[in-house]
Design an enzyme around this catalytic site. Structure first.
Site, short mmCIF file in Angstrom:
data_model
loop_
_atom_site.label_atom_id
_atom_site.label_comp_id
_atom_site.label_asym_id
_atom_site.label_seq_id
_atom_site.Cartn_x
_atom_site.Cartn_y
_atom_site.Cartn_z
N HIS A 87 0.82 -1.21 0.00
CA HIS A 87 0.00 0.00 0.00
C HIS A 87 0.86 1.26 0.00
CE1 HIS A 87 0.23 0.76 4.46
NE2 HIS A 87 0.17 -0.55 4.58
N ASP A 96 -0.08 4.36 1.14
CA ASP A 96 -0.29 5.36 2.18
C ASP A 96 0.44 5.03 3.47
OD1 ASP A 96 -2.09 3.16 2.46
OD2 ASP A 96 -3.31 4.31 3.85
N GLU A 115 -4.88 2.00 2.48
CA GLU A 115 -5.02 0.79 3.28
C GLU A 115 -5.30 1.14 4.73
OE1 GLU A 115 -3.24 -2.48 5.93
OE2 GLU A 115 -2.79 -0.35 5.77
N ASP A 121 3.87 -6.80 4.94
CA ASP A 121 3.36 -5.73 5.81
C ASP A 121 3.60 -6.11 7.26
OD1 ASP A 121 2.10 -3.42 6.55
OD2 ASP A 121 0.19 -3.86 5.60
#
Length: 400
Positions: free
Chosen positions: A74, A76, A166, A190
């Site tokens: 992601h 962001d 996200e 992540d």
């Protein structure tokens, strides 16, 4: 190049903005997506698309007789009220408290750093998060592609997706068009320290209670006024203080009352609902509804309106015999990288939680960072390199 690319990406301010409704919710995410698009074009990838929602997809074409795989990251970073601008720095940790510039990381408060004695570690200056969540993953993926373009590895098709927002509800992955991401074996990179592997996440929902009280001047408020602030407080006290984020761990679920606003006329209370178990998740939502009904019946002249919606679901629920091999391959990649897998149930969600609803089981592995969503977030360089090593070994397994 791995560290250099990571630093380049975190310098682009790309906080998501929960107050906005259009995706991407911030210009910085689009700026980062455009940079990645240019880099992918220079690397010669095909099917590169950047749509109006800030979703970037691409294909590194390979041997189509082999099972394809994909990577999702992601764009962001989280907004936790710190500076949106990241000023990264690499410091050598020698066993002493570290002056980041705008904050001091104290070993007594962050003993986890002792695992990385005499290592180079990437920090922000303490005025912001670092942004390893999730730009460490972006750096890993981009360097993986660079390696594969310059190698003789006969890899399969590798699909890429870089998605926005996200952090505020997996908005980008929910909008991802699977025609542009045509693999049944995707992975997210992540969260968290070396060795962590996840294929189980929370079920998640959010709720907001809007309360309209009865206002009156204090001189004639007797038996008339219904103070919405006190009504909100009474509602909040209906919940078990031991079933909150700070009092639960492992697979315990919770209801988190994380925001309240009020004045003389109205109040609002925001809640997050989380549980790995679907039945317990539904029970928590029903309990909230019961509490609202209780308040409305008790205070009939007030108004209690509840809004509730599911945010994402447990990734594990998408696991089946047809896709289990993607998890087996990930464990094998850990073995080849000489990393002991620490399999945990994530107390949160990943983009894979949204993809699971689309039928895509999406295991997740570590970036190597610590203290996400904090000014003391840090990323040991060796840990970032280990994340890259797992990704490369994963591709090699699919290639063979």
């Amino acid at each position: 190049m791995l560290v250099e690319d990571f630093i380049k990406y975190v310098k682009i301010s790309s906080q998501s903005d929960a107050s906005k409704s259009n995706t991407p919710t911030s210009e910085g995410q689009l700026q980062l997506a455009k940079l990645l698009k240019s880099e992918l074009e220079n690397l010669g990838l095909s099917e590169i698309k950047l749509n109006d929602n800030g979703i970037l997809t691409a294909l590194l074409a390979g041997d189509k007789t082999k099972t394809s795989l994909g990577f999702v990251a992601h764009l962001d970073t989280i907004d936790v009220g710190l500076s949106p601008c990241v000023n990264p720095k690499i410091l050598r940790f020698e066993g002493k408290d570290l002056d980041l510039g705008k904050a001091v990381l104290e070993i007594s408060k962050h003993p986890e750093i002792m695992k990385y004695l005499n290592e180079d570690i990437i920090f922000s200056d303490g005025s912001s998060v670092l942004g390893a969540d999730n730009k460490a993953a972006i750096a890993v993926i981009m360097n993986l592609i660079k390696t594969l373009k310059n190698s003789d590895i006969n890899h399969p098709d590798i699909f890429l997706a870089f998605v926005p927002d996200e952090e505020i509800g997996l908005l980008g992955s929910k909008q991802l068009n699977l025609d542009d991401f045509r693999t049944t074996h995707p992975y997210t990179i992540d969260c968290c320290e070396v060795g962590e592997l996840m294929y189980e996440t929370f079920n998640a929902a959010s709720a907001k209670l809007n309360i309209i009280g009865v206002s009156a001047h204090p001189m004639n408020a007797y038996k008339i006024m219904l103070n919405p602030t006190l009504l909100a407080n009474e509602f909040i006290n209906l919940f078990d203080r031991l079933q909150t984020p700070e009092n639960t761990k492992d697979k315990d679920g919770y209801i988190w009352i994380n925001e309240m606003h009020s004045n003389q006329n109205e109040a609002s209370v925001c809640l997050n609902i989380r549980d790995h178990d679907k039945a317990k998740f539904e029970e928590k939502k029903e309990y909230i509804k019961t509490c609202v009904d209780f308040m409305q019946n008790k205070y009939k002249k007030a108004s209690f309106k509840l809004e509730m919606s599911d945010t994402y679901y447990n990734l594990k629920d998408a696991l089946n015999d047809d896709n289990k091999d993607s998890l087996d391959k990930l464990y094998k990649a850990f073995e080849l990288s000489n990393i002991k897998a620490n399999t945990i149930a994530m107390r949160g969600g990943t983009d894979g939680s949204a993809l699971s609803v689309k039928g895509l089981f999406t295991p997740n592995f570590f970036t190597g960072a610590h203290n996400f969503h904090s000014r003391f977030e840090f990323l040991p360089v060796k840990s970032l390199e280990k994340s890259y090593e797992v990704a490369l070994n994963l591709v090699k397994i699919y290639s063979n």
